[in-house]
Design an enzyme around this catalytic site. Sequence first.
Site, PDB file in Angstrom:
ATOM      1  N   ALA A  63      46.703 -54.038  21.046  1.00 39.24           N
ATOM      2  CA  ALA A  63      47.856 -54.935  21.010  1.00 39.24           C
ATOM      3  C   ALA A  63      47.328 -56.350  21.252  1.00 39.24           C
ATOM      4  O   ALA A  63      46.262 -56.531  21.854  1.00 39.24           O
ATOM      5  CB  ALA A  63      48.850 -54.538  22.083  1.00 39.24           C
ATOM      6  N   GLY A 108      45.989 -50.203  21.771  1.00 42.09           N
ATOM      7  CA  GLY A 108      47.001 -49.905  20.754  1.00 42.09           C
ATOM      8  C   GLY A 108      46.406 -49.422  19.441  1.00 42.09           C
ATOM      9  O   GLY A 108      47.088 -48.739  18.672  1.00 42.09           O
ATOM     10  N   GLU A 111      45.849 -45.807  19.975  1.00 37.09           N
ATOM     11  CA  GLU A 111      47.191 -45.196  20.027  1.00 37.09           C
ATOM     12  C   GLU A 111      47.813 -45.103  18.638  1.00 37.09           C
ATOM     13  O   GLU A 111      48.486 -44.131  18.309  1.00 37.09           O
ATOM     14  CB  GLU A 111      48.085 -46.018  20.965  1.00 37.09           C
ATOM     15  CG  GLU A 111      47.649 -45.906  22.423  1.00 37.09           C
ATOM     16  CD  GLU A 111      48.340 -46.921  23.325  1.00 37.09           C
ATOM     17  OE1 GLU A 111      48.276 -48.139  23.030  1.00 37.09           O
ATOM     18  OE2 GLU A 111      48.953 -46.518  24.319  1.00 37.09           O
ATOM     19  N   GLU A 131      43.428 -50.559  28.830  1.00 35.66           N
ATOM     20  CA  GLU A 131      44.605 -51.217  29.412  1.00 35.66           C
ATOM     21  C   GLU A 131      44.507 -51.461  30.912  1.00 35.66           C
ATOM     22  O   GLU A 131      44.880 -52.534  31.395  1.00 35.66           O
ATOM     23  CB  GLU A 131      45.876 -50.402  29.105  1.00 35.66           C
ATOM     24  CG  GLU A 131      46.336 -50.497  27.672  1.00 35.66           C
ATOM     25  CD  GLU A 131      45.667 -49.500  26.742  1.00 35.66           C
ATOM     26  OE1 GLU A 131      44.687 -48.842  27.173  1.00 35.66           O
ATOM     27  OE2 GLU A 131      46.112 -49.364  25.601  1.00 35.66           O
TER      28      GLU A 131
HETATM   29  N1  DAK Z   1      44.269 -59.306  21.007  1.00 37.84           N
HETATM   30  C1  DAK Z   1      44.155 -60.567  20.540  1.00 37.84           C
HETATM   31  N2  DAK Z   1      43.037 -61.057  19.978  1.00 37.84           N
HETATM   32  C2  DAK Z   1      41.974 -60.239  19.895  1.00 37.84           C
HETATM   33  C3  DAK Z   1      42.013 -58.902  20.354  1.00 37.84           C
HETATM   34  C4  DAK Z   1      43.244 -58.436  20.951  1.00 37.84           C
HETATM   35  N3  DAK Z   1      43.391 -57.173  21.382  1.00 37.84           N
HETATM   36  N4  DAK Z   1      40.807 -58.341  20.145  1.00 37.84           N
HETATM   37  C5  DAK Z   1      40.042 -59.293  19.561  1.00 37.84           C
HETATM   38  N5  DAK Z   1      40.749 -60.427  19.406  1.00 37.84           N
HETATM   39  C6  DAK Z   1      40.283 -61.696  18.820  1.00 37.84           C
HETATM   40  C7  DAK Z   1      39.376 -62.449  19.778  1.00 37.84           C
HETATM   41  O1  DAK Z   1      40.140 -63.188  20.708  1.00 37.84           O
HETATM   42  C8  DAK Z   1      38.624 -63.332  18.791  1.00 37.84           C
HETATM   43  O2  DAK Z   1      39.446 -64.435  18.449  1.00 37.84           O
HETATM   44  P1  DAK Z   1      38.839 -65.938  18.375  1.00 37.84           P
HETATM   45  O3  DAK Z   1      38.258 -66.201  19.712  1.00 37.84           O
HETATM   46  O4  DAK Z   1      37.785 -65.847  17.299  1.00 37.84           O
HETATM   47  O5  DAK Z   1      40.010 -66.780  18.018  1.00 37.84           O
HETATM   48  C9  DAK Z   1      38.480 -62.456  17.570  1.00 37.84           C
HETATM   49  O6  DAK Z   1      39.465 -61.442  17.699  1.00 37.84           O
HETATM   50  C10 DAK Z   1      37.126 -61.797  17.479  1.00 37.84           C
HETATM   51  O7  DAK Z   1      36.874 -61.144  18.710  1.00 37.84           O
HETATM   52  P2  DAK Z   1      35.517 -61.329  19.543  1.00 37.84           P
HETATM   53  O8  DAK Z   1      34.926 -62.677  19.299  1.00 37.84           O
HETATM   54  O9  DAK Z   1      35.811 -60.948  20.933  1.00 37.84           O
HETATM   55  O10 DAK Z   1      34.596 -60.243  18.808  1.00 37.84           O
HETATM   56  P3  DAK Z   1      33.407 -59.408  19.462  1.00 37.84           P
HETATM   57  O11 DAK Z   1      32.761 -58.690  18.336  1.00 37.84           O
HETATM   58  O12 DAK Z   1      32.567 -60.264  20.361  1.00 37.84           O
HETATM   59  O13 DAK Z   1      34.137 -58.343  20.413  1.00 37.84           O
HETATM   60  C11 DAK Z   1      35.801 -56.667  20.970  1.00 37.84           C
HETATM   61  C12 DAK Z   1      34.954 -57.375  19.854  1.00 37.84           C
HETATM   62  C13 DAK Z   1      36.804 -55.743  20.239  1.00 37.84           C
HETATM   63  C14 DAK Z   1      34.889 -55.817  21.848  1.00 37.84           C
HETATM   64  C15 DAK Z   1      36.505 -57.729  21.817  1.00 37.84           C
HETATM   65  O14 DAK Z   1      37.207 -58.642  20.958  1.00 37.84           O
HETATM   66  C16 DAK Z   1      37.514 -57.140  22.752  1.00 37.84           C
HETATM   67  O15 DAK Z   1      37.165 -56.629  23.805  1.00 37.84           O
HETATM   68  N6  DAK Z   1      38.804 -57.262  22.385  1.00 37.84           N
HETATM   69  C17 DAK Z   1      39.892 -56.774  23.233  1.00 37.84           C
HETATM   70  C18 DAK Z   1      39.990 -55.271  23.094  1.00 37.84           C
HETATM   71  C19 DAK Z   1      41.049 -54.722  24.001  1.00 37.84           C
HETATM   72  O16 DAK Z   1      40.975 -54.845  25.229  1.00 37.84           O
HETATM   73  N7  DAK Z   1      42.005 -54.086  23.371  1.00 37.84           N
HETATM   74  C20 DAK Z   1      43.089 -53.453  24.091  1.00 37.84           C
HETATM   75  C21 DAK Z   1      44.191 -54.415  24.207  1.00 37.84           C
HETATM   76  S1  DAK Z   1      45.388 -53.793  25.335  1.00 37.84           S
HETATM   77  C22 DAK Z   1      52.418 -52.002  26.362  1.00 37.84           C
HETATM   78  C23 DAK Z   1      52.305 -52.214  25.005  1.00 37.84           C
HETATM   79  C24 DAK Z   1      51.095 -52.171  24.426  1.00 37.84           C
HETATM   80  C25 DAK Z   1      49.959 -51.960  25.128  1.00 37.84           C
HETATM   81  C26 DAK Z   1      50.071 -51.754  26.467  1.00 37.84           C
HETATM   82  C27 DAK Z   1      51.293 -51.771  27.102  1.00 37.84           C
HETATM   83  N8  DAK Z   1      53.707 -52.056  26.978  1.00 37.84           N
HETATM   84  C28 DAK Z   1      54.553 -53.133  26.678  1.00 37.84           C
HETATM   85  C29 DAK Z   1      53.926 -51.224  28.147  1.00 37.84           C
HETATM   86  C30 DAK Z   1      48.696 -51.999  24.490  1.00 37.84           C
HETATM   87  C31 DAK Z   1      47.669 -52.621  25.085  1.00 37.84           C
HETATM   88  C32 DAK Z   1      46.436 -52.887  24.406  1.00 37.84           C
HETATM   89  O17 DAK Z   1      46.198 -52.542  23.274  1.00 37.84           O
END
Ligand code: DAK
Length: 258
Positions: A63, A108, A111, A131
Site C-alpha cells: 500500500a 498489500g 495480500e 506492516e
Molecule cells: N509506498 C509508496 N512508495 C513506495 C513504496 C510504497 N509501499 N514502495 C516503494 N515506493 C517508492 C519509493 O518511495 C521510491 O520513490 P522515489 O523516492 O523514487 O520517489 C520508489 O518507489 C522506488 O523505491 P526505492 O528507491 O526504495 O527502491 P529500492 O529498490 O531501493 O527498494 C523496496 C525497493 C521495495 C525494498 C523499498 O522501496 C521498500 O522497502 N518499499 C516499501 C515496502 C513496504 O514496506 N511495503 C509495505 C507497505 S505497508 C491497512 C491497509 C493497508 C495496509 C495496512 C493496513 N489498513 C488501513 C488497516 C497495507 C500496508 C502495506 O502494504
Amino acid sequence: MQFVKYEQRGFVGIVTIDRQKALNALNSEVLGELEQTFDSISLEETRCVILTGAGEKSFVAGADIGEMSGLSKAEGEAFGKKGNDVFRKIEAFPIPVIAAINGFALGGGCELAMSCDIRIASENAVFAQPEVSLGITAGFGGTQRLARIIGLGKAKELLYTTNKMKADAALALGLVNAVYPLESLMDEAAKLAEKIARNAPIAVRATKKAINDGMQVGIDEAIVIEEKLFGSCFESEDQRNAMAAFVEKRKPDPFVNR
Ligand code: DAK
C-alpha cells in the site's frame, strides 16, 4: 485509466498495475482503477484473468506509505475497507485469477496476490508483510489469508518478524505454485490461463465457487454447497456435448460457455 491497464487476449484478460515510479504501490487511485477494471471484464468473453505488475522489479510494493502516513484512525479504516473490498472482489471473482508475481510482493502486494486463485512468481520475486515495522497491522487481509494458505505458525512468524522471503522459499511453503525466470513468467501465466480457458467455463466457475464457499464452512455444509454447484452444471450445452463426445468416443467440440 492512468494506473491499471487491461488487455484481452482471446479468452484471457490481462490486468497490469502500472505505477512504476512507486514500484506499483497501491494508492487510492490504483485501488479505484483496479475495482473498475474488474467490474468491466466481460464474463462472456473472458474465462481467466492474469494479474501482474508493470516492469521487471515489482509486482506491488505494498500500500502507498506516503498516502497512509498521515491518515486518521477513521481514514485508515476507510482505506483498509477500500482495499479489502477490491481484494474480496478479486477473490470472489466468478472466473479464476492468476497472480503473475514479477518482483516485490510486499505488504498489500503480497495480500493482493493472496486474493488471487493461483500464484506463480518470477525468480526475483520477494515476499514479506512489513506492516508491523511501520506501526500498523496487515490491513488488506494478510492476517487472515496468509495463515489459510501457508498455515498458522509460519504465517505468524512472517507477520511478527517482517522477514523477507525469496521465491524458492515461497514455493516451498506453497505460497506460490511455481517459479520461473522473469522473462518466461508471462508466457507461463498465459499457458496456464489458456489451459483453464479450454475447459468448460460453467464448470470452472462452479468449481471456484464450490472451493471458496466450502472453505468458509464445516464439511457437512461444504458438501451440500458442492452438490448444488455440481447439479447446476447439468443440462448445459457444454455438459451435454462433452459427455456425449466421451460416450461416442470422439473429441468434444470446443466449449461454448452455455
Ligand atoms: N509506498 C509508496 N512508495 C513506495 C513504496 C510504497 N509501499 N514502495 C516503494 N515506493 C517508492 C519509493 O518511495 C521510491 O520513490 P522515489 O523516492 O523514487 O520517489 C520508489 O518507489 C522506488 O523505491 P526505492 O528507491 O526504495 O527502491 P529500492 O529498490 O531501493 O527498494 C523496496 C525497493 C521495495 C525494498 C523499498 O522501496 C521498500 O522497502 N518499499 C516499501 C515496502 C513496504 O514496506 N511495503 C509495505 C507497505 S505497508 C491497512 C491497509 C493497508 C495496509 C495496512 C493496513 N489498513 C488501513 C488497516 C497495507 C500496508 C502495506 O502494504
